[in-house]
Design an enzyme around this catalytic site. Structure first.
Site, PDB file in Angstrom:
ATOM      1  CB  SER A   1      -1.337  -0.194   1.528  1.00 18.18           C
ATOM      2  OG  SER A   1       0.126   0.452   2.637  1.00 18.18           O
ATOM      3  N   GLY A   2       0.369   2.259  -0.129  1.00 16.03           N
ATOM      4  CA  GLY A   2       0.977   3.716   0.224  1.00 16.03           C
ATOM      5  C   GLY A   2       0.465   4.233   1.537  1.00 16.03           C
ATOM      6  CG  ASP A   3      -1.015   6.162   4.964  1.00 14.29           C
ATOM      7  OD1 ASP A   3       0.419   6.120   5.829  1.00 14.29           O
ATOM      8  OD2 ASP A   3      -1.522   7.384   4.706  1.00 14.29           O
ATOM      9  CG  ASP A   4       0.858   3.691   8.405  1.00 17.14           C
ATOM     10  OD1 ASP A   4       2.105   4.286   8.358  1.00 17.14           O
ATOM     11  OD2 ASP A   4       0.347   4.816   9.851  1.00 17.14           O
TER      12      ASP A   4
ATOM     13  CB  SER B   1       4.139  -0.021   2.526  1.00 12.80           C
ATOM     14  OG  SER B   1       3.497   1.473   2.970  1.00 12.80           O
TER      15      SER B   1
END
Length: 499
Positions: free
Chosen positions: A280-283, A314
């Site tokens: 993903s692009g975040d946590d 990530s």
């Protein structure tokens, strides 16, 4: 040699003989006709039986594990849905839920989504309900913004994340529900997020982007055996809920996509996240409980959380983040058997002056990390605020943070721990940890300010604020041995017969 009575030589032209021969012939023809009818009938029966067998072969029984099985079942196609990827099925989904809700008190109901591409806007589910996706079923999130109702901001946040106004309802949504299941044979939910990411980056959103799955004020929730793609924002968001089971979820989004957090338990009690793979692009997992004065006022913590067998990629965020919105408190989090690959940080605590509340009783063991910027990180100055009305005297308490039995390779920096002046983070315990530093790692692998704690058997040697107590103390930072109630929640084998 005597001729056969039916041989040509036995025939003559006398009327009597002809009559007798004709009678015999007619008799034989009748016998043949009867036999022919019998053969045709048998063939017809075989053909019909073959068709029945073929029909039966096109039906099969789907078996899956769930917290509850259902007495009644229906297919989405029973409600006029079309799986061509172009036709909107928002009304068909909602009609199905509305009509099937009458069976909630009679053993519950499951809605089967067969193979196909099913375009839809937001769907609101009901209690005692299972949404099941066939392995070749794809739910496609509509790009018609009229198919996304707008909700008020969450009371523990006071505003939307992307904009001060409200937020778009999630693709699969429910509120005040009991016993709701979203599962499948690894069926797919595709949020078609590029449409939303472009609007977000262009500052064209009046409301906060929708999530893929969100349940509010609900009890006994299962989300399992699905692939989630390209969410507009967060993927899975249980909020103000209890007894939540998230298992076997694959989450995929571009690593530069904005705020595509994987799984975000938010002001929830008794949650288990197991066997999930997240890019993903975040946590990958972000544990939350409200934002500044709104979260303090709402006062609902996230507690009794289990995270097991999580794999995360990530590059710009954390494997497991605690905060930054933690103003209702976060306590009793147990993570084990965690793998991080090419991820910015392993375990990260994010807080700030104004958050208040606490992050305490955090336990992590058996974690493996490969190519990391930081193995561990704690931020006491994560200064994003919903507005300027936060209380500067609301200081968070960060204590009893335990990490043990951890290995890493190719790490740029072991840890950066920045507490709050006058409000140090305390009770940090790190044991049996070996961090292989990258060839171009920082000269000083540990940076520590305003923290208190100890270490045992840690390499490279930690900062002075975390003195090494020697290997005889390696048993410190023990992981709790008791079971949490969510571990006692049993699943059953359920079935659905197609056709």
């Amino acid at each position: 040699m005597e001729s056969s009575p039916y041989s040509v030589s036995s025939l003559n032209h006398s009327p009597f003989n002809f009559c007798c021969n004709m009678q015999e012939t007619m008799k034989m023809m009748k016998i043949v006709a009867v036999l022919l009818v019998a053969v045709l009938s048998a063939s017809l029966r075989c053909a019909v039986a073959g068709r029945v067998r073929n029909l039966e072969s096109s039906t099969y029984e789907i078996k899956y594990n769930a917290i509850n099985c259902r007495t009644h079942s229906a297919s989405l196609t029973d409600f006029g849905a079309v799986g061509d990827g172009l036709t909107s099925n928002t009304k068909a989904f909602q009609d199905a839920v509305n009509q099937l809700s009458q069976f909630a008190s009679d053993g519950g109901v499951q809605l089967y989504v067969p193979a196909g591409k099913w375009l839809t806007g937001s769907i609101s589910l009901t209690s005692h309900f299972t949404l099941y996706l066939h392995r070749d079923a794809v739910l496609l999130a509509s790009q018609d913004m009229n198919e996304w109702p707008v909700l008020k901001p969450l009371p523990s946040y006071g505003r939307g994340r992307d904009a001060a106004a409200g937020r778009y309802q999630s693709l699969i949504f429910g509120t005040n529900l009991t016993d709701v299941i979203v599962t499948g044979d690894n069926g797919t939910i595709d949020g078609q997020g590029a449409f939303w990411w472009q609007k977000f980056h262009g500052g064209k959103l009046k409301y906060t982007r929708p999530y893929l799955i969100e349940f509010m004020y609900s009890d006994t929730v299962q989300i399992s055996s699905l692939t989630l793609l390209n969410s507009p924002s967060w993927n899975v968001h249980p909020v103000y809920s209890s007894n939540v089971l998230v298992q076997g979820i694959t989450i995929l989004a571009p690593v530069q996509s904005p705020n595509t957090d994987g799984i975000n338990p938010d002001s929830c009690t008794n949650v288990k996240i197991e066997d999930c793979y997240i890019v993903s692009g975040d946590d990958c997992v972000a544990v939350k409980s409200g934002w500044d004065e709104y979260g303090i006022s709402y006062g609902m913590p996230t507690q009794h959380l289990i995270i097991r067998r999580l794999t995360c990629i990530s590059p710009y965020s954390a494997t497991i983040a605690l905060g930054s919105e933690m103003s209702g408190g976060i306590g009793d989090v147990r993570a084990e058997d965690i793998t991080a690959i090419n991820t910015e940080s392993g375990i990260r605590i994010k807080t700030a002056v104004g958050r208040g509340a606490y992050v305490k009783d955090i336990y992590v063991k058996r974690m493996s990390m490969h190519t990391m910027k930081w193995a561990f990180k704690m931020d006491g100055d994560y200064k994003s605020h919903p507005d300027n009305r936060y209380d500067p005297n609301a200081l968070p308490v960060i204590q009893n943070i335990n990490y043990r039995d951890i290995v890493a390779e190719n790490v740029a920096m072991a840890a950066r721990f920045d507490g709050i002046p006058g409000d140090p983070f305390s009770g940090i315990c790190i044991a049996n940890v070996t961090l292989g530093m990258a060839a171009k790692s920082k000269k000083y692998p540990w940076t520590c300010t305003d923290i208190q704690g100890m270490t045992s058997g840690v390499s490279p040697p930690p900062c002075d604020l975390l003195p090494d107590q020697g290997v005889e103390k390696i048993s410190e930072c023990d992981f709790p041995q008791d079971n949490l109630p969510i571990d006692e929640l049993e699943v059953k084998q359920c079935a659905y017969r197609t056709g």
